[in-house]
Scaffold this motif. Structure first.
Motif, PDB file in Angstrom:
ATOM      1  N   LYS A 148       0.893  -1.288   0.095  1.00  0.00           N
ATOM      2  CA  LYS A 148      -0.021   0.017  -0.025  1.00  0.00           C
ATOM      3  C   LYS A 148       0.709   1.255   0.014  1.00  0.00           C
ATOM      4  CE  LYS A 148      -4.319  -1.942   2.404  1.00  0.00           C
ATOM      5  NZ  LYS A 148      -5.174  -1.893   3.287  1.00  0.00           N
TER       6      LYS A 148
ATOM      7  N   ASP B 202      -6.294  -7.277   0.162  1.00  0.00           N
ATOM      8  CA  ASP B 202      -7.506  -6.929   1.204  1.00  0.00           C
ATOM      9  C   ASP B 202      -8.669  -8.097   1.352  1.00  0.00           C
ATOM     10  OD1 ASP B 202      -6.730  -4.514   1.894  1.00  0.00           O
ATOM     11  OD2 ASP B 202      -7.671  -3.464   0.155  1.00  0.00           O
TER      12      ASP B 202
ATOM     13  N   SER C 178      -3.035  -2.475  -2.575  1.00  0.00           N
ATOM     14  CA  SER C 178      -2.485  -3.916  -2.076  1.00  0.00           C
ATOM     15  C   SER C 178      -2.543  -5.023  -3.085  1.00  0.00           C
ATOM     16  CB  SER C 178      -2.968  -4.395  -0.830  1.00  0.00           C
ATOM     17  OG  SER C 178      -4.403  -4.441  -0.696  1.00  0.00           O
TER      18      SER C 178
ATOM     19  N   SER D 143      -7.555 -14.863  -1.725  1.00  0.00           N
ATOM     20  CA  SER D 143      -6.707 -13.399  -2.017  1.00  0.00           C
ATOM     21  C   SER D 143      -5.811 -14.016  -3.428  1.00  0.00           C
ATOM     22  CB  SER D 143      -5.509 -13.125  -0.999  1.00  0.00           C
ATOM     23  OG  SER D 143      -4.789 -14.570  -0.714  1.00  0.00           O
TER      24      SER D 143
END
Length: 443
Positions: free
Chosen positions: A119, A183, A155, A189
């Motif tokens: 990030k 996230d 991210s 993910s």
């Protein structure tokens, strides 16, 4: 009756001695206040000794107390490698499960910091060109090349590539996108999209029992392999040009990055192979078996419809080495533990270069975070290992790295720009894609 003490050296490895003697009661008592992952003078942990000596109950107790599985002794072998050599299927299965559990736990521990680091990096677009080359005549003509496109937003990271897989001189072409969404929960993910066939697969967070047992069959049917890039004697010297008036070489990479060229010295690929657990008959039968398993096919079924599994081997002869003998042996040269080795090793020296530039806008630490996300692709994992070395100052805009014993890859960072407005839909699964959980067997 216990053997006489050998002074402080013996007393410094109480857990190891308890395992060596098979004293389960003493082992359980000592585990309350001793480090289960401590190595002895040979680099062996207690788990190494338990599997080499066939102390099955000791091994289970150690695993229950979190004994590390991904750790190597002075000879470069892990407890799993030694368990495969000994050949007890239950022990091998337990180690495979624990290895995967520990890998997940380490990633979960690292994940918050990794997501936060991503990030903090400004959003960007980057291109990496891969050129695979070989010193073997004719092989270079058929090796693939690829331009990987990487998009980073917040991210989230997306990697587009045409190289689906590359290992053991076999590769698969396609149109693949690898998507990481920091996230999302871990099980959602990581996703791989096959844009040609319009299917997707979530990278499995946990393996099924069937997958674990299939993996155990493959391990018991294969050579025990260990390959690593030795960096003990690695050094970097400035590349030079000119016959009479020598000067340091410089190069403009991708038409924009002024770079200093360095020769990489002392780069050695060490490959080792063991097969003491395989009989001649095994080697003949296993070729067909391995081809079937690596294509994602389960073995033949028995009369109850269950897969036919590899059985445990007959244990090797009882160890004739005493604890004192083991301790007194020169480091890494103990004898008489486990099965007699059938062993082969080879080394290959590589001549390579790296171009380091201070003009590249990304830092090495930032690159390492990005590469950690896409490490499930084996060649990117090797790139990360190389970049993690103590390189000269700057950013490695062009690198030669060994991928296989006969193959090197030249990686060029040929384009980079910080970019705003990378849309969220780039990291979504298209609505017309269907899920195929077995599209990529190795992920």
């Amino acid at each position: 009756m216990a053997e006489p003490s050998n002074g402080d050296e013996e007393d410094s490895y109480p857990l190891h001695e308890a395992v060596f003697r098979g004293d389960i009661k003493q082992l359980s008592a000592l585990l309350r206040k001793n480090d289960v992952g401590k190595k002895d003078k040979h680099g062996n942990t207690t788990l190494h000794l338990a599997v080499m000596l066939g102390r099955k109950e000791c091994a289970q107790i150690l695993l229950a107390h979190g004994a590390p599985v991904k750790v190597k002794n002075l000879l470069g072998w892990s407890p799993l490698a030694e368990a495969i050599s000994y050949g007890d299927r239950q022990t091998i299965s337990s180690l495979v499960r624990k290895l995967k559990q520990q890998a997940r736990e380490q990633m979960e521990e690292r994940r918050p910091n990794l997501v936060q680091a991503l990030k903090q990096i400004q959003d960007f677009y980057m291109e990496l060109k891969w050129d695979f080359q070989s010193w073997v005549p004719l092989v270079s003509r058929i090796l693939p090349s690829d331009i990987c496109k990487i998009y980073k937003s917040g991210s989230s990271i997306r990697l587009d590539t045409t190289l689906v897989d590359f290992s053991d001189m076999k590769w698969e072409r396609g149109d693949i996108s690898f998507v990481f969404k920091g996230d999302e929960i871990p099980s959602k993910s990581l996703t791989v999209l096959d844009n040609k066939f319009k299917v997707y697969q979530r990278v499995r967070y946990e393996e099924t029992e069937l997958e674990i047992e299939d993996e155990v069959d493959i391990l018991m049917s294969s050579d025990i392999l260990a390959a690593q890039m030795s960096t003990k004697s690695i050094s970097f010297t400035r590349a030079q040009s000119g016959w009479f008036f020598r000067e340091d070489r410089r190069e403009t990479v991708a038409g924009q990055f002024q770079s200093d060229l360095y020769c990489i010295n002392g780069l050695v690929l060490e490959s080792r192979k063991r097969r003491e657990h395989l009989s001649t008959d095994d080697l003949q039968k296993n070729k067909a078996l391995m081809e079937s398993l690596t294509k994602g096919n389960t073995q033949g079924l028995d009369s109850n419809g269950e897969p036919v599994r590899r059985s445990s081997l007959n244990p090797p002869p009882e160890c004739g080495t005493t604890w004192i003998d083991y301790l007194n042996a020169p480091a890494g040269r103990y004898v008489g533990l486990g099965r007699e080795l059938v062993y082969k090793e080879s080394t290959k020296n590589f001549r390579a270069t790296v171009a380091m530039s201070n003009d590249f806008p990304l830092s090495v630490d930032m690159l390492l975070n990005v590469l950690e996300v896409i490490a499930p692709f084996k060649h990117f994992s090797k790139l990360r290992e190389f970049v993690a070395l103590k390189l000269p100052s700057g950013f490695p805009v062009k690198i030669d790295i060994p991928i296989l014993p006969t193959v090197t890859a030249k990686i060029t960072f040929q384009e980079f720009e910080f970019r705003e407005g990378i849309t969220a839909d780039m990291f979504q699964i298209p609505p017309d894609y269907e899920e195929d959980p077995f599209r990529f067997p190795d992920l």
